[in-house]
Enzyme design. Structure first.
Site, PDB file in Angstrom:
ATOM      1  N   THR A  71      32.348  -1.445 -18.488  1.00  0.00           N
ATOM      2  CA  THR A  71      30.936  -1.277 -18.837  1.00  0.00           C
ATOM      3  C   THR A  71      30.419   0.121 -18.484  1.00  0.00           C
ATOM      4  O   THR A  71      29.579   0.679 -19.195  1.00  0.00           O
ATOM      5  CB  THR A  71      30.114  -2.367 -18.109  1.00  0.00           C
ATOM      6  OG1 THR A  71      30.517  -3.635 -18.640  1.00  0.00           O
ATOM      7  CG2 THR A  71      28.629  -2.194 -18.320  1.00  0.00           C
ATOM      8  N   HIS A  81      16.622   4.247 -15.477  1.00  0.00           N
ATOM      9  CA  HIS A  81      15.357   3.578 -15.787  1.00  0.00           C
ATOM     10  C   HIS A  81      14.360   3.768 -14.655  1.00  0.00           C
ATOM     11  O   HIS A  81      14.724   3.716 -13.485  1.00  0.00           O
ATOM     12  CB  HIS A  81      15.597   2.085 -16.014  1.00  0.00           C
ATOM     13  CG  HIS A  81      16.409   1.785 -17.233  1.00  0.00           C
ATOM     14  ND1 HIS A  81      15.862   1.752 -18.490  1.00  0.00           N
ATOM     15  CD2 HIS A  81      17.732   1.527 -17.388  1.00  0.00           C
ATOM     16  CE1 HIS A  81      16.806   1.469 -19.372  1.00  0.00           C
ATOM     17  NE2 HIS A  81      17.958   1.328 -18.735  1.00  0.00           N
ATOM     18  N   CYS A 101      40.275  22.608 -26.548  1.00  0.00           N
ATOM     19  CA  CYS A 101      39.339  21.869 -27.403  1.00  0.00           C
ATOM     20  C   CYS A 101      38.298  22.843 -27.921  1.00  0.00           C
ATOM     21  O   CYS A 101      37.496  23.372 -27.154  1.00  0.00           O
ATOM     22  CB  CYS A 101      38.671  20.742 -26.617  1.00  0.00           C
ATOM     23  SG  CYS A 101      37.222  20.036 -27.422  1.00  0.00           S
ATOM     24  N   SER A 144      23.911   2.854 -22.080  1.00  0.00           N
ATOM     25  CA  SER A 144      22.889   3.780 -22.579  1.00  0.00           C
ATOM     26  C   SER A 144      22.730   5.042 -21.739  1.00  0.00           C
ATOM     27  O   SER A 144      21.979   5.937 -22.112  1.00  0.00           O
ATOM     28  CB  SER A 144      21.528   3.082 -22.675  1.00  0.00           C
ATOM     29  OG  SER A 144      21.637   1.932 -23.466  1.00  0.00           O
ATOM     30  N   ALA A 145      23.402   5.114 -20.579  1.00  0.00           N
ATOM     31  CA  ALA A 145      23.407   6.326 -19.743  1.00  0.00           C
ATOM     32  C   ALA A 145      22.027   6.694 -19.226  1.00  0.00           C
ATOM     33  O   ALA A 145      21.734   7.862 -19.012  1.00  0.00           O
ATOM     34  CB  ALA A 145      24.035   7.499 -20.502  1.00  0.00           C
ATOM     35  N   ILE A 146      21.189   5.674 -19.042  1.00  0.00           N
ATOM     36  CA  ILE A 146      19.785   5.943 -18.698  1.00  0.00           C
ATOM     37  C   ILE A 146      19.475   5.577 -17.249  1.00  0.00           C
ATOM     38  O   ILE A 146      19.945   4.577 -16.737  1.00  0.00           O
ATOM     39  CB  ILE A 146      18.864   5.173 -19.668  1.00  0.00           C
ATOM     40  CG1 ILE A 146      18.919   5.873 -21.022  1.00  0.00           C
ATOM     41  CG2 ILE A 146      17.436   5.091 -19.154  1.00  0.00           C
ATOM     42  CD1 ILE A 146      18.405   5.064 -22.129  1.00  0.00           C
ATOM     43  N   CYS A 182      35.833  22.359 -30.224  1.00  0.00           N
ATOM     44  CA  CYS A 182      34.465  21.877 -30.461  1.00  0.00           C
ATOM     45  C   CYS A 182      33.628  21.941 -29.191  1.00  0.00           C
ATOM     46  O   CYS A 182      32.460  22.288 -29.223  1.00  0.00           O
ATOM     47  CB  CYS A 182      34.478  20.455 -30.992  1.00  0.00           C
ATOM     48  SG  CYS A 182      35.427  20.240 -32.508  1.00  0.00           S
ATOM     49  N   CYS A 242      42.543  18.938 -30.970  1.00  0.00           N
ATOM     50  CA  CYS A 242      43.066  19.148 -29.620  1.00  0.00           C
ATOM     51  C   CYS A 242      43.980  18.045 -29.125  1.00  0.00           C
ATOM     52  O   CYS A 242      44.663  18.225 -28.122  1.00  0.00           O
ATOM     53  CB  CYS A 242      41.928  19.376 -28.628  1.00  0.00           C
ATOM     54  SG  CYS A 242      40.890  17.927 -28.343  1.00  0.00           S
TER      55      CYS A 242
END
Lengths: 412, 476
Positions: free
Chosen positions: B42, B51, B397, B47-49, B399, B439
């Site tokens: 998980t 809160h 890499c 959402s990487a937030i 990009c 890459c």
């Protein structure tokens, strides 16, 4: 550090541009190449079919690259290998990085010949799991031809562009089984000769109007679901079919690589994905030119090189005489046309005859490409068969006034 | 057989931060995980937030730990040298009814102790976020909300724990716990270890070890889309829709790396390994995002993914000593706002453990060794590191402009990368717009060289996810 002309990329376009610039008396020319040798993607294209237009001979990619590399060596054009251009400003200050460090090169003119990249899975949002075994066709080409590894044993290929077709044959020759090639459009965007030589000769089925609608397998690909699509390219319920495989190759389109153009504030064309250029292949930033697949995706390497010759000449002229202000007219992609390059042509170039590269938006039989200024037709190119996969090159010559509109006049 | 004071099951963000907190004390700890690296469940797909804390009902563990965790996050990310941005968040109301709901959220937030909450009107919303649909009525603005990189945070915590003496067993899927002579036998198909105490941070599997027969996890899947970095600056805050019974809805948020994140959907599922994306889910995100941000060009999508939330049957986090199993400490059902709460949960767990196991602070604790990120250096600094080690001058890499040196570091550090995805999550090679097309062969070569294994043995994400099936000569 400085140079008169800096060429970014040492592939078929960059090599031709550098040679042409040097031969046109540009002064100092420098090629910056991220790989350890010249050739770019040509080095992984070990199939033949290169050079027919330019050298009158069927060459492999490395052979084609070798011919140019030899000339670059003879002309003593310096190359910086294993070197990446990190950024570029509109003042033609180019920041490069290699094992000697990061430093800035000030260039009199820059030629962008950075090639293109493949559209990834995410860009087309194929639902399902995200296992190992989903690769771009070009990545697999590199793994097999340059690294000596097999990426899988049973493959489905999505997309019938040339790389997809070439890889269907390549995988088959190396002992893998290609179950199917799926193409979402009702026609292939690949060259006819590749459909015959890469699929038909090996009994590999091509499913037109089909796409991959789901990927299965949690760790490694275990299969894909393919579905027929309707005229809006939406999957048709009830047509799903499961194909067992351990690899899905994606050949779903090429996108010009233009991050550097973005840093320099160059105006882009949403249709081609490349910079907007005039007939001198000069971008919206004076002295920065673009050619090859970074300008627009070409069907043949020969055409990328031929276009780059022009960019090289023009860059040399720019460093010698500076830019010239000239009235320019717009080249509009009208009915049936996918894209036109260049997007602008000067009155002077039109008077002398300017080259246009045209791609149609869909296939046509017995149709004409009509070039107009207002209601006046200035050129008609008839063709028994026009497909989006093959580029039409034509010279436009006219001393009239007004923007140009390119249209397909279809007789069917 | 190895004996520890404490075994932590699960090297997700909660387990890794708990191991890190324990590593500051004189106890022997082993962190175990079923994956080859930390942060593969998980913690890698959410959402990487961070809160602010107005969502949970006052009085719940969620509410208290969220607010406390939110307050800890910035300093923690600084200590661990991982990115954090206090962006602030907005809950957008698109109707009178939704405007009433955000008023209720504001009051709930105040009860929970969230600072700085205010309702802002349409004009202010559009001034701060010009891309938002002009039909917006108002928004609940929370200045303390932010964003982190959840997998970098998890990896950094695990690495730092290992730097400070915690041991780790990866590829160690715990099958069961057995109690024997006052000790736990932690049994896995890949071996067995013993411990006096076990801390259960097993994510979507946390109900299986918790010793609470009535507690169940009902996993919920969330699908997401990621857009190209060229959208950097399109939105500045975390933008939520007004929550409904189904959850917080589909949000749009910048990421700490300059991408745009859209999602998640919310679908209850039975299969705890089902992280498949679906045509329906991705379609829903597109539709909802186009409503929130009408000018959004979805051709910039570079990837999609799905993650699972460990939704508890009780509706609240289960944190504390197990009533059914002696010596077992639970952190179960850690769904949203689990990432935000994780630092507070780790502290809470160690505090609870201290009630039964004397914990003494170590005299020396080593902060995480700084990560060399070329993009953060000045020209002089870059040239200095390249002079000392030319591998930092080789861009692998294109990009994301990641050098060989940075990839090698990511493999060599404690709890380092073992897989292609592990490299991607640590240094972003393969995370960009070509999604590793260019890459990947180079990354395989470096993993092979550094780990001393052949390329054909390397995997995307552990287990049977081999990248290659053999050499051209036909060897497997």
């Amino acid at each position: 550090m400085g140079t008169d002309v800096l060429v970014v990329g040492g592939g078929p376009a960059g090599m031709a541009a550098a040679l042409s610039a040097a031969q046109s008396g540009a002064g100092s020319v420098l090629i910056v190449e991220r790989n350890e040798r010249l050739g770019g993607i040509l080095n992984q294209c070990i199939h033949n079919g290169f050079g027919l237009t330019l050298f009158g001979k069927e060459l492999t990619g490395p052979e084609y690259a070798g011919r140019y590399a030899d000339q670059i060596g003879q002309a003593e054009i310096p190359c910086l290998f294993n070197t990446t251009v990190v950024s570029m400003t509109g003042n033609k200050e180019v920041l490069i990085r290699n094992t000697d460090g990061e430093r800035q090169i000030e260039a009199g003119a820059v030629i962008l010949a950075t090639g293109c990249r493949e559209r990834p899975r995410g860009a087309i949002s194929i639902p399902g799991s995200r296992p190992a075994g989903v690769y771009s066709a070009g990545t697999v080409q590199k793994l097999i031809n340059c690294c000596g590894y097999m990426p899988g044993k049973r493959a489905v290929i999505l997309g019938s562009g040339d790389i997809g077709l070439i890889m269907a044959r390549r995988l088959t020759l190396e002992g893998a089984h290609v179950e199917a090639v799926c193409e979402i459009m009702p026609y292939s965007s690949g060259l006819k000769r590749n459909i015959v030589q890469c699929l038909e000769d090996y009994d590999i089925p091509l499913y037109l109007s089909h796409t991959v609608t789901r990927i299965f397998g949690r760790e490694r690909v275990e299969g894909v679901e393919i579905s027929g699509v309707d005229e809006h390219l939406a999957p048709v319920e009830g047509t799903q079919r499961f194909i067992e495989c351990d690899t899905l190759l994606l050949s779903v389109g090429l996108i010009p690589e233009n991050e550097l153009a973005g840093y320099a504030g160059i105006v882009m064309d949403a249709k081609t994905g490349g910079p907007l250029v005039n007939d001198r292949l000069e971008t919206s930033v004076p002295g920065i030119f673009a050619c090859g697949n970074s300008l627009h995706v070409h069907d043949l390497a020969d055409f990328a090189s031929l276009e780059a010759v022009e960019a090289g000449k023009n860059a040399a002229a720019y460093v010698k005489a500076g830019g010239e202000a000239c009235q320019e007219f717009e080249c509009r992609a009208g009915n049936g046309i996918g894209s036109v390059v260049p997007q602008r042509m000067s009155a002077k170039a039109l008077a002398e005859g300017a080259t246009a590269y045209i791609r149609v938006g869909r296939p046509f039989e017995n149709a004409s490409i009509v070039i107009k200024r207002g209601d006046r037709v200035i050129r008609t190119v008839r063709s028994p068969r026009l497909t989006p996969g093959e580029m039409v090159k034509t010279v436009v010559r006219d001393s009239g006034d007004g923007d140009l509109t390119f249209e397909v006049d279809s007789h069917d | 057989m190895a004996n520890y004071d404490v075994v932590v099951i699960g090297a997700g963000v909660v387990g890794s931060l708990t191991a890190l907190e324990l590593s500051k004390h004189n106890v022997s700890v082993c962190l175990v995980d079923r994956f080859p690296e930390p942060g593969c469940g998980t913690s890698k797909a959410n959402s990487a937030i961070v809160h602010a804390g107005y969502d949970a009902d006052p009085g719940t563990a969620k509410a208290a730990l969220n607010v406390r965790g939110c307050g800890m996050m910035e300093a923690l990310c600084g200590e661990l040298d991982v990115p954090y941005l206090r962006t602030g968040s907005m809950v957008l109301a698109f109707s009178e009814e939704e405007a009433r709901k955000i008023q209720a959220l504001l009051e709930r937030g105040r009860q929970n102790g969230v600072k700085g909450l205010e309702i802002i009107g349409r004009e202010r919303v559009l001034e701060l976020e010009p891309q938002v649909n002009p039909e917006v009525f108002a928004a609940l603005y929370a200045p303390d909300a932010g964003i982190v990189c959840p997998y970098e945070l998890t990896v950094a915590a695990a690495e730092s724990a290992l730097d400070n003496g915690v041991e780790a067993r990866f590829d160690f899927p715990v099958e069961r716990l057995e109690r024997e002579n006052g000790m736990f036998r932690v049994i896995s198909k890949s071996g067995e270890i013993r411990a006096a105490f076990v801390i259960n941070c097993a994510g979507v599997y946390s109900d299986l070890f918790c010793g609470e027969p009535s507690f169940r996890i009902q996993p919920r899947k969330g699908e997401y889309l990621i857009l190209d970095r060229k959208y950097d600056g399109l939105v500045h805050h975390v933008l939520f829709r007004t929550p409904t019974k189904l959850g917080k809805g589909i949000l749009a948020a910048p990421t700490v790396h300059g991408n745009l994140l859209l999602g998640p959907t919310s679908e209850p599922i039975e299969d705890r390994e089902d992280t498949d994306t679906t045509a329906k889910g991705l379609g829903l995100i597109r539709e909802s995002s186009k409503y929130m941000l009408p000018g959004l060009d979805l051709r910039g999508v570079i990837t999609s993914f799905a993650g699972l939330r460990a939704t508890p049957s009780t509706g609240d986090f289960l944190i504390g000593w197990s009533s059914g199993q002696e010596g077992l400490l639970n952190a179960a059902g850690i769904e949203s706002p689990g990432l935000t709460s994780a630092p507070a949960i780790a502290l809470k767990l160690v505090e609870l453990l201290g009630e039964r196991l004397p914990l003494q602070k170590k005299a020396h604790f080593h902060g995480r060794q700084k990560v060399l990120r070329m993009a953060e250096l000045s020209l002089e600094e870059k040239n200095k590191v390249i002079r000392e080690n030319p591998a930092y001058g080789r861009v692998v890499c294109r990009c994301e402009c990641v050098s060989e040196g940075e990839i090698v570091d990511a493999i060599r550090r404690n709890a380092g990368a073992r897989t292609v995805d592990g490299v991607k999550r640590r240094v972003r090679a393969g995370m960009g717009r070509c999604q590793g097309s260019f890459c990947m062969p180079g990354v395989l070569e470096l993993l092979s060289r550094e780990l001393g294994v052949s390329q054909t043995e390397l995997t995307k994400s552990g287990g049977l996810s081999r990248m290659l099936t053999g050499t051209l000569k036909g060897e497997e």
